[in-house]
Design a protein around this motif. Structure first.
Motif, short mmCIF file in Angstrom:
data_model
loop_
_atom_site.label_atom_id
_atom_site.label_comp_id
_atom_site.label_asym_id
_atom_site.label_seq_id
_atom_site.Cartn_x
_atom_site.Cartn_y
_atom_site.Cartn_z
N GLY A 101 0.84 -1.20 0.00
CA GLY A 101 0.00 0.00 0.00
C GLY A 101 0.87 1.25 0.00
N PRO A 102 0.34 2.37 -0.57
CA PRO A 102 1.16 3.57 -0.80
C PRO A 102 1.74 4.21 0.47
CG PRO A 102 -1.12 3.89 -1.55
CD PRO A 102 -1.00 2.48 -1.12
N GLU A 103 0.97 4.23 1.55
CA GLU A 103 1.50 4.90 2.77
C GLU A 103 2.68 4.13 3.34
OE1 GLU A 103 -1.41 5.75 5.76
OE2 GLU A 103 -2.67 6.80 4.28
N THR A 104 2.53 2.83 3.36
CA THR A 104 3.63 1.99 3.88
C THR A 104 4.84 2.11 2.96
OG1 THR A 104 2.02 0.51 4.84
CG2 THR A 104 4.22 -0.37 4.54
N GLN A 105 4.61 2.12 1.65
CA GLN A 105 5.74 2.27 0.72
C GLN A 105 6.48 3.59 0.99
OE1 GLN A 105 3.48 1.90 -2.91
NE2 GLN A 105 4.26 -0.16 -3.30
N ASP A 106 5.72 4.68 1.18
CA ASP A 106 6.36 5.98 1.44
C ASP A 106 7.18 5.94 2.72
OD1 ASP A 106 5.23 6.97 -0.80
OD2 ASP A 106 3.69 8.19 0.21
N ALA A 107 6.62 5.29 3.74
CA ALA A 107 7.34 5.21 5.03
C ALA A 107 8.64 4.43 4.86
CB ALA A 107 6.44 4.56 6.08
N SER B 95 11.24 6.56 3.16
CA SER B 95 11.84 7.53 4.10
C SER B 95 12.90 6.84 4.96
CB SER B 95 10.80 8.11 5.05
OG SER B 95 9.81 8.71 4.34
N GLU C 171 4.68 -3.86 8.57
CA GLU C 171 3.69 -3.06 9.32
C GLU C 171 4.02 -3.06 10.82
OE1 GLU C 171 0.00 -4.72 7.96
OE2 GLU C 171 0.04 -3.50 6.11
#
Ligand code: ADP
Ligand code: MG
Length: 303
Positions: free
Chosen positions: A159-165, A168, A286
């Motif tokens: 999922g996109p939010e996890t990928q962004d994290a 970072s 996660e």
């Protein structure tokens, strides 16, 4: 990138060399069951003339040129690995290939399965090879950070939010010029006499050694569920010896290692399509991002 050794091999048939590493006539030869000496997830390997082996890939890929570059750099750095012949990939019936020195030996996996009493010593040997490799200068190789960056967006299950994290975290971690193999496991190490030889440098890149170590740690988690499941105690001894010895030889800051584990497991969602149970990888990432523990972080019983 791991797959159990196959018993039925897809052979290349009576192939003819069209383009050659100076494919002189004396090296034109049969590539079939009679000359097949091994196979892995990506290639068949054939005996090829005097003391040489031809690794013939099933699919075309830019990684093959990288394997040639990295394998040559590793040999030049003095690591125990077969010498590469020629400057370019060769082509056999539209398949790309690399010619290496031939190694007459069995895999570390087979050795441990047949000699469970050697599990601990073999795990130590894997760690010694890894620490020695990571002490080598990898500046002639492509960037591991770049390779990881390309792979995170392809790990859609995150999922996109996890990928962004995860991106970072990756950018917060230091880049280093160590020579990293990124697929160091018991099927990519061959036993010759009492020594060991590293093969399969497709993922050979320049980067932070903790990324390379985290990658072997992830492979150790897969081993318990897949290839090593018929002899769990043996493989647990093997991998505990690997993890302990590597950390003795090349001390590891646990927080930084945890960050690399998060990145490497995320990338494993993309890289390790043949490994079952991608859900556990997603669950691990996660849990890491939420600061929770995970069963993969317990290294299991020690001897
Ligand atoms: N230079 C070599 N000499 C002898 N056997 C080899 C050599 N390279 C590979 N092999 C054999 O072929 C198998 C697959 O090689 P590998 O490079 O790991 O392929 P893959 O990329 O498909 O995993 C090895 O496990 C080993 O048995
Ligand atoms: Mg391999």
């Amino acid at each position: 990138m791991i797959r159990a050794p196959r018993t039925q091999h897809g052979a290349a048939g009576h192939a003819t060399l069209r383009v050659g590493l100076a494919a002189p006539r004396e090296y034109a030869m049969r590539l079939d069951e009679s000359t097949l000496i091994g196979s892995g997830a990506n290639a068949e390997v054939y005996a090829y003339g005097d003391g040489r082996a031809l690794k013939l890939f099933r699919e075309r890929s830019p990684f093959h040129a990288n394997e040639m570059l990295a394998a040559r750099a590793a040999a030049e750095a003095g690591l125990p690995t077969p010498r590469v012949w020629g400057d370019d990939l060769i082509e056999v019936d539209d398949r790309e290939g690399i010619v290496f020195d031939r190694v007459d030996g069995i895999t570390m996996h087979q050795h441990v399965e047949e000699n469970p009493d050697d599990a601990k010593a073999s795990g130590r040997a894997l760690a010694e090879l890894h620490a020695r490799m990571h002490a080598c200068d990898g500046r002639g190789l492509h960037s591991l950070r770049w390779g990881l960056m390309q792979s995170i967006p392809r790990a859609r299950a995150l999922g996109p939010e996890t990928q962004d994290a995860v991106v970072s975290i990756l950018y917060s971690l230091p880049e280093e010029p160590s020579m990293c193999h990124n697929d160091l496991h018991p099927l990519n190490v061959l036993r010759v006499g009492d020594s060991w030889v590293i093969i399969d440098w497709a993922g050979g890149l320049r980067g932070n050694r903790l990324a390379g170590h985290a990658r072997s740690w992830l492979l150790s988690r897969y081993w318990m569920d897949t290839l090593g499941s018929s002899a769990p105690h043996t493989w647990r001894r093997f991998w505990c010896a690997y993890l302990d010895t590597y950390r003795e030889l090349a001390p590891v800051a646990s927080e930084e290692l945890r960050a690399w584990q998060t990145v490497i497991v995320a990338v494993g969602v993309t890289w390790d399509k043949t490994v079952p149970d991608p859900e556990t990888r997603v669950e691990f990432v996660e849990a890491s991002l939420a600061g929770r523990s995970h069963r993969w972080l317990s290294d299991g019983e020690r001897e």
